[in-house]
Design a protein around this motif. Structure first.
Motif, PDB file in Angstrom:
ATOM      1  N   ASN B 125      60.770  44.850  17.884  1.00 46.52           N
ATOM      2  CA  ASN B 125      60.151  46.650  19.371  1.00 46.52           C
ATOM      3  C   ASN B 125      60.227  45.487  20.537  1.00 46.52           C
ATOM      4  OD1 ASN B 125      60.380  49.380  18.439  1.00 46.52           O
ATOM      5  ND2 ASN B 125      60.566  48.809  16.686  1.00 46.52           N
ATOM      6  N   VAL B 126      61.196  45.807  21.710  1.00 46.96           N
ATOM      7  CA  VAL B 126      60.549  44.411  22.562  1.00 46.96           C
ATOM      8  C   VAL B 126      60.540  45.994  24.098  1.00 46.96           C
ATOM      9  CG1 VAL B 126      61.462  42.724  24.494  1.00 46.96           C
ATOM     10  CG2 VAL B 126      62.053  42.563  22.103  1.00 46.96           C
ATOM     11  N   ASP B 127      59.911  45.476  24.354  1.00 42.72           N
ATOM     12  CA  ASP B 127      59.452  47.021  25.734  1.00 42.72           C
ATOM     13  C   ASP B 127      58.878  46.138  27.172  1.00 42.72           C
ATOM     14  OD1 ASP B 127      59.711  48.271  23.433  1.00 42.72           O
ATOM     15  OD2 ASP B 127      60.183  49.443  24.329  1.00 42.72           O
ATOM     16  N   VAL B 128      60.086  46.549  27.930  1.00 39.07           N
ATOM     17  CA  VAL B 128      59.124  46.655  29.592  1.00 39.07           C
ATOM     18  C   VAL B 128      58.984  48.588  29.984  1.00 39.07           C
ATOM     19  CG1 VAL B 128      60.060  45.348  31.687  1.00 39.07           C
ATOM     20  CG2 VAL B 128      60.375  44.283  29.555  1.00 39.07           C
ATOM     21  N   VAL B 129      58.146  48.147  30.189  1.00 41.61           N
ATOM     22  CA  VAL B 129      56.998  49.036  31.089  1.00 41.61           C
ATOM     23  C   VAL B 129      57.031  48.700  32.641  1.00 41.61           C
ATOM     24  CG1 VAL B 129      55.603  50.548  30.588  1.00 41.61           C
ATOM     25  CG2 VAL B 129      56.541  49.538  28.404  1.00 41.61           C
ATOM     26  N   GLY B 130      57.540  49.851  33.329  1.00 39.46           N
ATOM     27  CA  GLY B 130      56.739  49.550  34.796  1.00 39.46           C
ATOM     28  C   GLY B 130      57.371  48.991  35.364  1.00 39.46           C
ATOM     29  N   GLU B 131      59.153  49.327  35.165  1.00 38.32           N
ATOM     30  CA  GLU B 131      59.840  48.209  36.460  1.00 38.32           C
ATOM     31  C   GLU B 131      61.396  48.985  35.372  1.00 38.32           C
ATOM     32  OE1 GLU B 131      59.734  45.768  38.411  1.00 38.32           O
ATOM     33  OE2 GLU B 131      61.514  46.842  38.981  1.00 38.32           O
ATOM     34  N   GLU B 132      61.211  49.907  37.518  1.00 39.68           N
ATOM     35  CA  GLU B 132      62.936  50.862  37.289  1.00 39.68           C
ATOM     36  C   GLU B 132      63.871  49.876  37.635  1.00 39.68           C
ATOM     37  OE1 GLU B 132      61.790  54.313  40.171  1.00 39.68           O
ATOM     38  OE2 GLU B 132      61.735  51.947  41.777  1.00 39.68           O
ATOM     39  N   GLY B 133      64.451  48.082  37.672  1.00 41.87           N
ATOM     40  CA  GLY B 133      65.202  47.502  38.529  1.00 41.87           C
ATOM     41  C   GLY B 133      66.207  47.141  37.679  1.00 41.87           C
ATOM     42  N   VAL B 134      67.487  46.930  37.903  1.00 35.77           N
ATOM     43  CA  VAL B 134      68.508  46.940  36.961  1.00 35.77           C
ATOM     44  C   VAL B 134      67.945  45.644  36.432  1.00 35.77           C
ATOM     45  CG1 VAL B 134      69.650  45.933  38.243  1.00 35.77           C
ATOM     46  CG2 VAL B 134      71.231  46.713  36.472  1.00 35.77           C
ATOM     47  N   ALA B 135      67.190  44.323  36.981  1.00 38.32           N
ATOM     48  CA  ALA B 135      67.006  43.423  36.661  1.00 38.32           C
ATOM     49  C   ALA B 135      66.750  43.166  35.087  1.00 38.32           C
ATOM     50  CB  ALA B 135      65.785  42.089  37.127  1.00 38.32           C
ATOM     51  N   ALA B 136      65.420  44.455  34.969  1.00 39.28           N
ATOM     52  CA  ALA B 136      64.636  44.368  33.615  1.00 39.28           C
ATOM     53  C   ALA B 136      65.979  45.541  32.950  1.00 39.28           C
ATOM     54  CB  ALA B 136      63.880  45.423  33.751  1.00 39.28           C
ATOM     55  N   ASP B 137      66.385  45.660  32.726  1.00 41.31           N
ATOM     56  CA  ASP B 137      68.071  45.920  32.035  1.00 41.31           C
ATOM     57  C   ASP B 137      68.517  45.000  31.610  1.00 41.31           C
ATOM     58  OD1 ASP B 137      67.633  48.134  33.902  1.00 41.31           O
ATOM     59  OD2 ASP B 137      67.592  49.347  32.804  1.00 41.31           O
ATOM     60  N   ALA B 138      68.803  43.821  31.986  1.00 40.54           N
ATOM     61  CA  ALA B 138      69.372  42.877  31.858  1.00 40.54           C
ATOM     62  C   ALA B 138      68.585  41.606  31.235  1.00 40.54           C
ATOM     63  CB  ALA B 138      70.391  41.657  33.377  1.00 40.54           C
ATOM     64  N   GLU B 139      67.296  41.374  31.386  1.00 38.98           N
ATOM     65  CA  GLU B 139      66.188  41.009  31.138  1.00 38.98           C
ATOM     66  C   GLU B 139      65.999  41.226  29.203  1.00 38.98           C
ATOM     67  OE1 GLU B 139      64.858  38.056  32.389  1.00 38.98           O
ATOM     68  OE2 GLU B 139      62.821  37.689  31.717  1.00 38.98           O
ATOM     69  N   ILE B 140      65.911  42.436  29.652  1.00 33.71           N
ATOM     70  CA  ILE B 140      65.720  42.775  27.799  1.00 33.71           C
ATOM     71  C   ILE B 140      66.681  42.986  26.566  1.00 33.71           C
ATOM     72  CG2 ILE B 140      66.350  45.607  26.733  1.00 33.71           C
ATOM     73  CD1 ILE B 140      63.283  44.681  26.401  1.00 33.71           C
ATOM     74  N   LEU B 141      68.187  42.571  27.223  1.00 32.69           N
ATOM     75  CA  LEU B 141      69.393  42.354  26.942  1.00 32.69           C
ATOM     76  C   LEU B 141      69.153  41.230  25.998  1.00 32.69           C
ATOM     77  CD1 LEU B 141      71.515  43.092  25.187  1.00 32.69           C
ATOM     78  CD2 LEU B 141      73.366  43.424  26.718  1.00 32.69           C
ATOM     79  N   ALA B 142      68.614  40.596  27.484  1.00 34.54           N
ATOM     80  CA  ALA B 142      69.224  38.726  27.165  1.00 34.54           C
ATOM     81  C   ALA B 142      67.943  38.353  25.871  1.00 34.54           C
ATOM     82  CB  ALA B 142      69.135  38.177  28.455  1.00 34.54           C
ATOM     83  N   VAL B 143      66.865  39.165  25.874  1.00 39.62           N
ATOM     84  CA  VAL B 143      66.059  38.347  25.220  1.00 39.62           C
ATOM     85  C   VAL B 143      66.387  38.623  23.876  1.00 39.62           C
ATOM     86  CG1 VAL B 143      64.649  41.210  25.355  1.00 39.62           C
ATOM     87  CG2 VAL B 143      63.484  38.760  23.686  1.00 39.62           C
ATOM     88  N   ALA B 144      66.816  40.193  23.023  1.00 42.01           N
ATOM     89  CA  ALA B 144      67.936  40.547  21.822  1.00 42.01           C
ATOM     90  C   ALA B 144      68.795  39.497  22.122  1.00 42.01           C
ATOM     91  CB  ALA B 144      68.707  42.132  21.953  1.00 42.01           C
ATOM     92  N   LEU B 145      69.812  38.808  23.103  1.00 38.42           N
ATOM     93  CA  LEU B 145      70.631  38.274  22.190  1.00 38.42           C
ATOM     94  C   LEU B 145      70.542  36.118  21.823  1.00 38.42           C
ATOM     95  CD1 LEU B 145      73.264  39.351  24.906  1.00 38.42           C
ATOM     96  CD2 LEU B 145      73.256  39.636  22.620  1.00 38.42           C
ATOM     97  N   GLN B 146      69.115  35.934  22.776  1.00 37.28           N
ATOM     98  CA  GLN B 146      68.654  35.539  23.376  1.00 37.28           C
ATOM     99  C   GLN B 146      67.871  35.039  21.069  1.00 37.28           C
ATOM    100  OE1 GLN B 146      66.822  32.291  24.688  1.00 37.28           O
ATOM    101  NE2 GLN B 146      67.545  31.410  22.764  1.00 37.28           N
ATOM    102  N   SER B 147      67.408  36.334  19.789  1.00 36.51           N
ATOM    103  CA  SER B 147      67.167  36.035  19.116  1.00 36.51           C
ATOM    104  C   SER B 147      68.351  35.761  18.510  1.00 36.51           C
ATOM    105  CB  SER B 147      66.816  37.149  18.933  1.00 36.51           C
ATOM    106  OG  SER B 147      67.456  38.489  18.017  1.00 36.51           O
ATOM    107  N   PHE B 148      69.785  35.866  18.856  1.00 40.91           N
ATOM    108  CA  PHE B 148      71.452  36.102  17.007  1.00 40.91           C
ATOM    109  C   PHE B 148      71.508  34.423  18.143  1.00 40.91           C
ATOM    110  CE2 PHE B 148      71.350  40.891  18.511  1.00 40.91           C
ATOM    111  CZ  PHE B 148      71.450  40.968  17.473  1.00 40.91           C
ATOM    112  N   GLN B 149      71.432  33.983  18.470  1.00 40.74           N
ATOM    113  CA  GLN B 149      71.623  32.315  19.087  1.00 40.74           C
ATOM    114  C   GLN B 149      69.990  31.771  18.613  1.00 40.74           C
ATOM    115  OE1 GLN B 149      70.804  30.911  23.180  1.00 40.74           O
ATOM    116  NE2 GLN B 149      73.383  30.861  23.268  1.00 40.74           N
TER     117      GLN B 149
END
Lengths: 434, 434
Positions: B125-149
């Motif tokens: 489980n990976v979460d960002v709490v306290g940020e509404e901007g779209v950059a956080a949305d991109a960062e969260i997906l990127a960390v998931a993809l980083q694990s696959f890599q």
């Protein structure tokens, strides 16, 4: 309604506490690896009978047991050894003996939670299955002591108190205790370090039915200051001599393994009566301020009881709670949370894209890199980097983008180093990968 | 009686399976570390109301819930997000925002176990709490993809399908769906990838009460082959344009983060109706042979519901079961158990002590070293070393002790290197520390 607390007796691990837990787990895993033990795990939920078959229904009062939706009597595991016995027994034919396994299960007991007593803890379990020789007994204690050494503790901090149930039995028989009173005598001896001599004498007389002569003989056993003194006194007594020789060999092996100074003979160590069958030990802090940090020994009957497969076995459990108190007392726990490697500061909106590409380059090279997820002033970003304890800060503005060069600022020393953006993250003089 | 099996739906992790699990956990932790996320953990047992308050009593049928001995309604945790919300909410004032946290809990559901379906799994489980901007949305997906890599997968193996509930809402309103039919329309759209068009049309007409014109409009949305085509068609529609711009920015950031090729727009991705409020995603294997490997998105209302503290939040969960199948299919799992570094063979009884001292020296230097725990012939010890897959074998006999030199044999290459006993374990040409 809002829910902000966990159940009584259960811990929340915020990142700071989790970092301390990971520090302990890493030492446990590293000690096990160096001694050639392999990690295994079993289910946190097990059939209730896995515990009641061994310990009787008494234990149920302390369990988190319930009936599942399929009508099965199940329980959260209160200890790991029955799971180990079940798993090793199920594949006893194909597994190479001796089996050298370890695990770090979370265990559960429904205890009264007064005095902050927990209902869960993590416990490092290390076991050898399929070896009856005393070398295995020494190896198992050595791996426990290795973990203390890796955590920064020494023989001045902790001591392993060792006894042998077979030696104690031989000594008690020699003292005149009838074979059918041994269990009652053990139970009284188990209290020796906590109660006064006259109370123990009383117990031995009333509960074990012993006469004054036998009781005097028993107290002469415990009057010996060390193993050498005891050996000198009993080395010629048949039945006792063999047991002394084996325990002597055990101490010799622990010396060769580099842990001689960590170990002492203590015949008052008895441990679980229905469980242990040979050498037993408990590790304490030398100051005597805490409960036992670790305990274990040989349990040659358990595998057969659980799995029907007869294999000698031995092992120990070391919980995270007392160990953590001890490490905290000695200031041997990591302070705070792990710090990041890079914080990338974007001066303006156009640099935010550059910062993301730089973060990607650093992350691909194995560094941790973060940046503000929202547009923010340079001062606010620096403040954020500081508050999060990040080691290096890189400011990226129009000049840096134009020149292709950035200054990497070490936040601890204040030193700055100029680096080309394309070579950021390559090993440099000041930048060391954690 | 003997017990040799675990409860149905629960896994035993023998060392080989545990090694595969550790391999996955290590990649998850490393990806999180590179993105600056800190590990936390909560109790496996939580108050039942932590889940029923959010999901209603419906969920109870799928839970491992029971009444504990203090009369509390408790349950094994079926998911981690409510615990995260509880913990973050409880310390919302003191924690630095945005909170970047991850955890690897074991989760429990009482599911029918037909077709080998499990009742427990581990979920990153990976979460960002306290940020509404779209950059956080991109960062969260990127960390998931980083694990696959990190696990050896590429954009040819997996794809992240992304949508945005706000965009879908705007498009549906524009298509003529009344606001009070949105939920019913989502429910029908959620079935788009699994059912035929005429079934969906039927659902939209009957369950969402839509006319033929609105339904045609809806199908025109899903006919667009990609995000660019959709953007070209709707960029001038008020209410839709802003949503398209935000999602466009999101794709741009993922490009800067190096994951552009891993991501595709798919408006059929809806996910939990009562839960998600913004960008949502699911990651699939490109071959389409497995269930989703990972899913998540923005859930801005949950923290307030659970803890009473209003904070925007987003995150994902990635289970170990489907990921493991995928890695096994691609032959990306470690084969077998981790091998040891040294096996020390004692030729006779006198050398057993020397072997123990050598093992101690090697272990202190960070190597793993084992030796036979009982007296055995040289051939039997070699066979044991081989069977355990140990990398190097050192034979110690009277000649070696006399000369102070031993031959270190590399078991893979058969090459031997002569080394002084005192310098054993120091880095040499052939000996590389794992």
């Amino acid at each position: 309604m809002s829910i902000t607390t966990s159940l009584p007796g259960f811990r929340d691990f915020y990142p700071r506490e989790l970092a301390a837990r990971s520090h302990i787990f890493a030492a446990w895993r590293e000690a096990a690896r160096r001694f050639g033990f392999e990690e295994y795990d079993g289910p946190p939920l097990e059939p209730l009978e896995l515990y009641t078959d061994k310990s009787g229904d008494e234990i149920v009062r302390q369990l988190y047991n319930f009936e599942d939706k399929g009508g099965r009597a199940v329980t959260l595991r209160p200890e790991m050894t029955p799971t180990l016995a079940r798993m090793a027994g199920a594949r006893a034919g194909e597994l190479r003996k001796p089996i050298r396994w370890f695990s770090i299960p979370q265990l559960y007991r429904y205890e009264r939670t007064q005095r902050g007593r927990l209902r869960e803890h993590f416990q490092w379990n290390v076991d050898v299955v399929g070896e009856e020789g005393v070398a295995a007994d020494a190896e198992i204690l050595a791996v426990a002591l290795q973990s203390f050494q890796l955590l920064g503790l020494s023989a001045q901090d902790v001591v392993a108190r060792v006894s042998d149930r077979r030696l104690l039995e031989a000594l008690l028989l020699h003292a005149g205790v009838p074979a059918d009173r041994l269990m009652a005598a053990y139970a009284a001896i188990d209290k020796l370090s906590r109660e006064e001599e006259r109370v123990i004498r009383d117990r031995l007389a009333k509960e074990a039915g012993l006469g004054a002569a036998a009781i005097d003989q028993i107290f002469r056993i415990f009057a010996h200051p060390d193993f050498e003194s005891l050996t000198a006194a009993y080395r010629d007594v048949p039945g006792v001599a063999e047991e002394l020789a084996r325990l002597g060999e055990y101490f010799g092996i622990l010396g060769a393994l580099g842990f001689g100074a960590w170990v002492t003979f203590d015949p008052r160590i008895v441990r679980g009566l229905a469980y242990y069958t040979g050498i037993v030990f408990e590790v304490f802090d030398r100051k005597g301020e805490l409960r036992a940090v670790c305990g274990g020994g040989r349990y040659d009957q358990l595998l057969e009881q659980v799995s029907g497969v007869s294999l000698p076995a031995l092992g120990f459990g070391m919980g995270d709670v007392v160990l953590r108190e001890l490490l905290a007392d000695r200031e041997l726990l990591p302070s705070g949370e792990p710090a990041g490697d890079y914080y990338l500061v974007a001066v303006g909106e156009p640099e935010r894209r550059v910062v993301r590409e730089m973060a990607t380059r650093l992350r691909r090279a194995g560094w941790s890199a973060i940046y503000s997820l929202r547009a923010a002033g340079v001062k606010a970003q620096f403040k954020d980097a500081n508050a999060r304890g990040v080691r290096r800060v890189v400011v990226v503005g129009p000049d840096e983008v134009a020149s292709g060069q950035v200054a990497v600022r070490d936040m601890a020393s204040g030193a700055e180093e100029r680096v080309r953006i394309e070579s950021l993250g390559e090993a440099t003089a000041t930048a060391q990968r954690r």
